[in-house]
Design a protein around this motif. Sequence first.
Motif, short mmCIF file in Angstrom:
data_model
loop_
_atom_site.label_atom_id
_atom_site.label_comp_id
_atom_site.label_asym_id
_atom_site.label_seq_id
_atom_site.Cartn_x
_atom_site.Cartn_y
_atom_site.Cartn_z
N GLY A 37 2.13 6.20 9.32
CA GLY A 37 1.83 6.09 10.74
C GLY A 37 1.78 7.48 11.36
N THR A 38 0.72 7.77 12.10
CA THR A 38 0.64 9.03 12.83
C THR A 38 0.90 8.73 14.30
OG1 THR A 38 -0.95 9.99 11.28
CG2 THR A 38 -0.84 10.98 13.46
N LEU A 39 1.78 9.51 14.90
CA LEU A 39 2.13 9.31 16.30
C LEU A 39 1.46 10.40 17.13
CD1 LEU A 39 5.90 8.33 16.06
CD2 LEU A 39 3.86 6.95 15.68
N VAL A 40 0.72 9.97 18.12
CA VAL A 40 -0.06 10.88 18.96
C VAL A 40 0.35 10.69 20.41
CG1 VAL A 40 -2.00 10.92 17.35
CG2 VAL A 40 -1.95 9.20 19.16
N THR A 41 -0.03 11.63 21.24
CA THR A 41 0.36 11.59 22.65
C THR A 41 -0.80 11.19 23.56
OG1 THR A 41 -0.08 13.96 22.83
CG2 THR A 41 2.18 13.30 22.33
N SER A 42 -1.88 10.68 22.97
CA SER A 42 -3.03 10.22 23.76
C SER A 42 -3.67 9.06 23.03
CB SER A 42 -4.03 11.37 23.98
OG SER A 42 -4.52 11.84 22.74
N GLY A 43 -4.75 8.53 23.58
CA GLY A 43 -5.44 7.42 22.95
C GLY A 43 -4.97 6.08 23.46
N GLY A 45 -3.59 3.56 21.32
CA GLY A 45 -2.68 2.87 20.41
C GLY A 45 -1.44 2.40 21.14
N PRO A 46 -0.68 1.49 20.51
CA PRO A 46 0.53 0.98 21.17
C PRO A 46 1.59 2.07 21.32
CG PRO A 46 0.43 0.26 18.88
CD PRO A 46 -0.89 0.90 19.18
N VAL A 47 2.29 2.06 22.43
CA VAL A 47 3.39 3.00 22.66
C VAL A 47 4.57 2.58 21.78
CG1 VAL A 47 5.03 3.92 24.33
CG2 VAL A 47 2.64 3.55 24.98
N VAL A 48 5.07 3.50 20.95
CA VAL A 48 6.15 3.18 20.02
C VAL A 48 7.39 4.04 20.25
CG1 VAL A 48 4.53 2.39 18.27
CG2 VAL A 48 5.27 4.78 18.27
N GLY A 49 7.35 4.87 21.27
CA GLY A 49 8.49 5.74 21.55
C GLY A 49 8.05 6.90 22.40
N ARG A 50 8.85 7.96 22.37
CA ARG A 50 8.48 9.13 23.15
C ARG A 50 9.14 10.38 22.60
NH1 ARG A 50 8.37 9.56 28.25
NH2 ARG A 50 8.82 11.79 28.18
N PHE A 51 8.45 11.48 22.80
CA PHE A 51 9.05 12.79 22.62
C PHE A 51 10.01 13.02 23.79
CE2 PHE A 51 5.31 14.62 20.08
CZ PHE A 51 6.05 14.74 18.91
N GLY A 52 11.17 13.57 23.50
CA GLY A 52 12.09 13.93 24.56
C GLY A 52 12.60 12.72 25.32
N ALA A 76 8.28 -1.60 16.89
CA ALA A 76 6.87 -1.24 17.05
C ALA A 76 6.33 -0.44 15.88
CB ALA A 76 6.68 -0.46 18.35
N LEU A 77 7.16 -0.29 14.82
CA LEU A 77 6.75 0.50 13.64
C LEU A 77 6.81 -0.40 12.40
CD1 LEU A 77 8.72 3.77 14.42
CD2 LEU A 77 6.24 3.47 14.54
N PRO A 78 5.88 -1.34 12.25
CA PRO A 78 5.94 -2.30 11.15
C PRO A 78 5.68 -1.64 9.79
CG PRO A 78 3.86 -2.52 12.33
CD PRO A 78 4.71 -1.57 13.13
N GLU A 79 6.25 -2.21 8.76
CA GLU A 79 6.11 -1.66 7.41
C GLU A 79 4.66 -1.64 6.95
OE1 GLU A 79 8.03 -2.21 2.91
OE2 GLU A 79 8.68 -3.49 4.58
N ASP A 152 6.61 13.45 26.07
CA ASP A 152 5.44 12.59 26.27
C ASP A 152 5.63 11.28 25.52
OD1 ASP A 152 2.93 11.84 27.15
OD2 ASP A 152 1.97 13.71 26.49
N GLU A 153 4.85 10.27 25.91
CA GLU A 153 4.84 9.02 25.18
C GLU A 153 4.20 9.22 23.81
OE1 GLU A 153 2.69 6.27 27.65
OE2 GLU A 153 4.53 5.47 28.53
N LEU A 154 4.62 8.42 22.84
CA LEU A 154 4.06 8.46 21.49
C LEU A 154 3.36 7.14 21.19
CD1 LEU A 154 7.03 10.19 19.66
CD2 LEU A 154 4.70 11.10 19.84
N ARG A 155 2.13 7.25 20.72
CA ARG A 155 1.32 6.09 20.39
C ARG A 155 1.03 6.08 18.90
NH1 ARG A 155 -0.97 3.60 24.88
NH2 ARG A 155 -0.46 4.64 26.85
N LEU A 156 0.94 4.88 18.33
CA LEU A 156 0.84 4.71 16.88
C LEU A 156 -0.61 4.55 16.43
CD1 LEU A 156 2.22 4.19 14.11
CD2 LEU A 156 2.31 1.76 14.76
#
Length: 298
Positions: A37-43, A45-52, A76-79, A152-156
Amino acid sequence: MTPDLIRRLAPFREEALSRGIPSQDIERWIAMARRSGTLVTSGDGPVVGRFGGPLMLPADAPDPWFPLLATLDCAALPEEVTGLPLPADGHLLLFGFPEMTYYSASAGEVVYVPAGTPVEERETKYPCVYGEEGDAFDDDQMVRIYEQFPQDELRLSADVCLPYHFLIPSPEPGQEAAPLPDHPRAWELAEAWTDTCGDIIVDGPLHIGGYACHECTETDPVLDAAQEAAQHRRHRTAEPGEPVDAVELPAPEDWTLLAQWDIGLTGREGSTLHWVIARQDLAERRFDRAHVSFFWNP
């Protein structure tokens, strides 16, 4: 591995074939593909957490030494996306700091907070950054680095990953490395992957699962980090007054990548943090036994 993820590897297959690598070698390499899973701060994708964000800990949890990097929602981080058997709920807190450590000590930690656990916001000045209370600690550079930590928010995004490494620690005394077993074209295959992965995987700062890498990947960074953990264990047990953990660490090949942060902060360009954990400890939710390694090619 889903057919869609395997199809995404088509640019790698085409590049490897163009280099004259036999198809059977290519297919054996592709058979090692892992979900990640790559977590990005835009896009979108579903929000799965956050930086900070706020540091939320149980009241009896000790103050962390390292700063909080990210809080992740395990539900929010399924196998089927990450390739990791993470807890079905609760939160993972990733702590760390991009700085060399002494005696192979961990550069961070992982805290798991099960769902339903009462938590409260913790106000703390991380000793790693600001020094311990009463110390004459004054390192402006550490503070400047920490002040750049993302918020920032993290999206999957679902990704697929192939090995970046092509060597293993040599089993022969006096030799540092040996070719990857059963893969005589490993160097060429890893190079083909490095040259095409930018068109295959999502560009994001935080990765969950998959294969580890950094700017000088020759051997597997997970193996290197596991060996660091063992070296630090041996150092601690040699120190007078230190508690001795009688449980041996699992073999390096039994560890896996939990998370990787491609840092890119001013003053830490080209650096990476890897959170690694033994698969047995992951299954048993022993996140306190995770190890964090720091790589920097300044």
